[in-house]
Design a protein around this motif. Structure first.
Motif, PDB file in Angstrom:
ATOM      1  N   TYR A  20      52.524  45.746  40.289  1.00 43.53           N
ATOM      2  CA  TYR A  20      51.847  44.740  41.112  1.00 43.53           C
ATOM      3  C   TYR A  20      50.345  44.948  41.091  1.00 43.53           C
ATOM      4  N   ILE A  21      49.646  43.838  41.241  1.00 39.96           N
ATOM      5  CA  ILE A  21      48.186  43.886  41.312  1.00 39.96           C
ATOM      6  C   ILE A  21      47.737  43.066  42.515  1.00 39.96           C
ATOM      7  N   THR A  22      46.735  43.560  43.203  1.00 46.40           N
ATOM      8  CA  THR A  22      46.124  42.851  44.327  1.00 46.40           C
ATOM      9  C   THR A  22      44.687  42.530  43.957  1.00 46.40           C
ATOM     10  N   LEU A  23      44.331  41.254  44.048  1.00 46.24           N
ATOM     11  CA  LEU A  23      42.940  40.827  43.907  1.00 46.24           C
ATOM     12  C   LEU A  23      42.412  40.551  45.296  1.00 46.24           C
TER      13      LEU A  23
ATOM     14  N   ASN B  22      37.989  35.862  25.809  1.00 47.73           N
ATOM     15  CA  ASN B  22      39.076  36.224  24.916  1.00 47.73           C
ATOM     16  C   ASN B  22      39.680  37.526  25.420  1.00 47.73           C
ATOM     17  N   GLY B  23      40.850  37.424  26.069  1.00 49.79           N
ATOM     18  CA  GLY B  23      41.458  38.628  26.607  1.00 49.79           C
ATOM     19  C   GLY B  23      42.869  38.376  27.078  1.00 49.79           C
ATOM     20  N   TYR B  24      43.390  39.335  27.812  1.00 47.03           N
ATOM     21  CA  TYR B  24      44.751  39.279  28.331  1.00 47.03           C
ATOM     22  C   TYR B  24      44.719  38.930  29.815  1.00 47.03           C
ATOM     23  N   LEU B  25      45.444  37.897  30.187  1.00 48.86           N
ATOM     24  CA  LEU B  25      45.545  37.500  31.591  1.00 48.86           C
ATOM     25  C   LEU B  25      46.513  38.451  32.291  1.00 48.86           C
ATOM     26  N   LEU B  26      46.017  39.174  33.294  1.00 53.64           N
ATOM     27  CA  LEU B  26      46.867  40.097  34.045  1.00 53.64           C
ATOM     28  C   LEU B  26      47.535  39.405  35.226  1.00 53.64           C
ATOM     29  N   TYR B  27      46.785  38.507  35.873  1.00 50.47           N
ATOM     30  CA  TYR B  27      47.301  37.851  37.072  1.00 50.47           C
ATOM     31  C   TYR B  27      46.363  36.722  37.453  1.00 50.47           C
ATOM     32  N   GLU B  28      46.931  35.657  38.032  1.00 51.89           N
ATOM     33  CA  GLU B  28      46.110  34.572  38.560  1.00 51.89           C
ATOM     34  C   GLU B  28      46.836  33.915  39.722  1.00 51.89           C
ATOM     35  N   TYR B  29      46.064  33.291  40.599  1.00 51.00           N
ATOM     36  CA  TYR B  29      46.649  32.484  41.667  1.00 51.00           C
ATOM     37  C   TYR B  29      45.730  31.326  41.984  1.00 51.00           C
TER      38      TYR B  29
ATOM     39  N   ILE C 101      41.809  32.009  40.894  1.00 50.53           N
ATOM     40  CA  ILE C 101      41.207  33.321  40.735  1.00 50.53           C
ATOM     41  C   ILE C 101      42.103  34.074  39.768  1.00 50.53           C
ATOM     42  N   ALA C 102      41.512  34.705  38.781  1.00 52.90           N
ATOM     43  CA  ALA C 102      42.292  35.418  37.771  1.00 52.90           C
ATOM     44  C   ALA C 102      41.588  36.714  37.397  1.00 52.90           C
ATOM     45  N   ILE C 103      42.360  37.634  36.848  1.00 59.79           N
ATOM     46  CA  ILE C 103      41.777  38.865  36.309  1.00 59.79           C
ATOM     47  C   ILE C 103      42.224  39.014  34.864  1.00 59.79           C
ATOM     48  N   TYR C 104      41.261  39.281  33.999  1.00 57.00           N
ATOM     49  CA  TYR C 104      41.498  39.426  32.568  1.00 57.00           C
ATOM     50  C   TYR C 104      41.099  40.813  32.095  1.00 57.00           C
ATOM     51  N   ALA C 105      41.824  41.308  31.100  1.00 60.39           N
ATOM     52  CA  ALA C 105      41.478  42.542  30.402  1.00 60.39           C
ATOM     53  C   ALA C 105      40.921  42.150  29.036  1.00 60.39           C
ATOM     54  N   THR C 106      39.721  42.634  28.729  1.00 63.39           N
ATOM     55  CA  THR C 106      39.072  42.300  27.460  1.00 63.39           C
ATOM     56  C   THR C 106      38.632  43.582  26.749  1.00 63.39           C
TER      57      THR C 106
ATOM     58  N   SER D  29      42.828  37.913  49.765  1.00 63.82           N
ATOM     59  CA  SER D  29      43.640  38.988  49.207  1.00 63.82           C
ATOM     60  C   SER D  29      44.993  38.415  48.819  1.00 63.82           C
ATOM     61  N   LYS D  30      45.386  38.658  47.576  1.00 63.33           N
ATOM     62  CA  LYS D  30      46.660  38.138  47.095  1.00 63.33           C
ATOM     63  C   LYS D  30      47.261  39.153  46.129  1.00 63.33           C
ATOM     64  N   THR D  31      48.551  39.426  46.295  1.00 63.25           N
ATOM     65  CA  THR D  31      49.259  40.388  45.459  1.00 63.25           C
ATOM     66  C   THR D  31      50.325  39.666  44.652  1.00 63.25           C
ATOM     67  N   GLY D  32      50.479  40.077  43.405  1.00 63.55           N
ATOM     68  CA  GLY D  32      51.497  39.491  42.547  1.00 63.55           C
ATOM     69  C   GLY D  32      51.832  40.407  41.388  1.00 63.55           C
ATOM     70  N   TRP D  33      52.709  39.930  40.546  1.00 64.55           N
ATOM     71  CA  TRP D  33      53.174  40.674  39.384  1.00 64.55           C
ATOM     72  C   TRP D  33      52.053  40.813  38.362  1.00 64.55           C
ATOM     73  N   CYS D  34      51.839  42.028  37.871  1.00 66.66           N
ATOM     74  CA  CYS D  34      50.799  42.295  36.874  1.00 66.66           C
ATOM     75  C   CYS D  34      51.410  42.283  35.484  1.00 66.66           C
ATOM     76  N   THR D  35      50.884  41.450  34.612  1.00 66.95           N
ATOM     77  CA  THR D  35      51.293  41.422  33.209  1.00 66.95           C
ATOM     78  C   THR D  35      50.373  42.366  32.443  1.00 66.95           C
ATOM     79  N   TYR D  36      50.917  43.469  31.985  1.00 61.38           N
ATOM     80  CA  TYR D  36      50.103  44.484  31.322  1.00 61.38           C
ATOM     81  C   TYR D  36      49.740  44.086  29.896  1.00 61.38           C
TER      82      TYR D  36
END
Length: 133
Positions: free
Chosen positions: A33-36, A70-77, A55-60, A92-99
């Motif tokens: 899980y990831i919390t933004l 250009n990266g991997y989407l870990l989570y968005e809402y 709101i999204a978090i990306y790994a680049t 604050s929002k928590t959800g499933w993290c795609t590694y």
């Protein structure tokens, strides 16, 4: 010529504002899980309403500095549209993290707005350093 410059200034003034992050923003990964979380999202437009927000978090591979992401989407809402002059706070929002694949990545939290049939990045915060997955 002076009237044209004044009109150009007025036009530019009314379209400068947008939706943006304000205050501190971050994330926490706890196993799957990831919390933004963050302080505030503001709609600084002078009138009207934003599009739907995400709101999204990306790994680049490298720190993001604008333009194409250009990266991997870990989570968005998704958040509802925001009227001009209003804001969301204490988000604050928590959800499933795609590694992403194993490795070290720069992480970036992005604010996207639905504009003209697509989501576009309107603000972002790139985290310091790299995170290993």
């Amino acid at each position: 010529m002076k009237i044209f410059l004044n009109l150009l200034f007025v036009f530019h003034f009314f379209w400068l504002s947008a939706q943006n992050f304000s205050g501190s923003w971050g994330y926490e990964i706890d196993e799957n899980y990831i919390t933004l979380y963050g302080d505030k999202i503001e709609n600084q437009n002078n009138g009207g309403r934003s599009g739907t927000l995400k709101i999204a978090i990306y790994a680049t591979d490298y720190p993001y500095s604008g333009s194409y992401l250009n990266g991997y989407l870990l989570y968005e809402y998704q958040l509802d549209p925001l009227d001009a002059g209003y804001y969301y706070q204490d988000i604050s929002k928590t959800g499933w993290c795609t590694y992403p694949p194993n490795g070290s990545y720069s992480l970036t939290i992005v604010l996207m707005e639905y504009i003209s049939y697509d989501y576009q990045i309107v603000d972002y915060i790139t985290m310091n350093g790299y995170t290993s997955f």
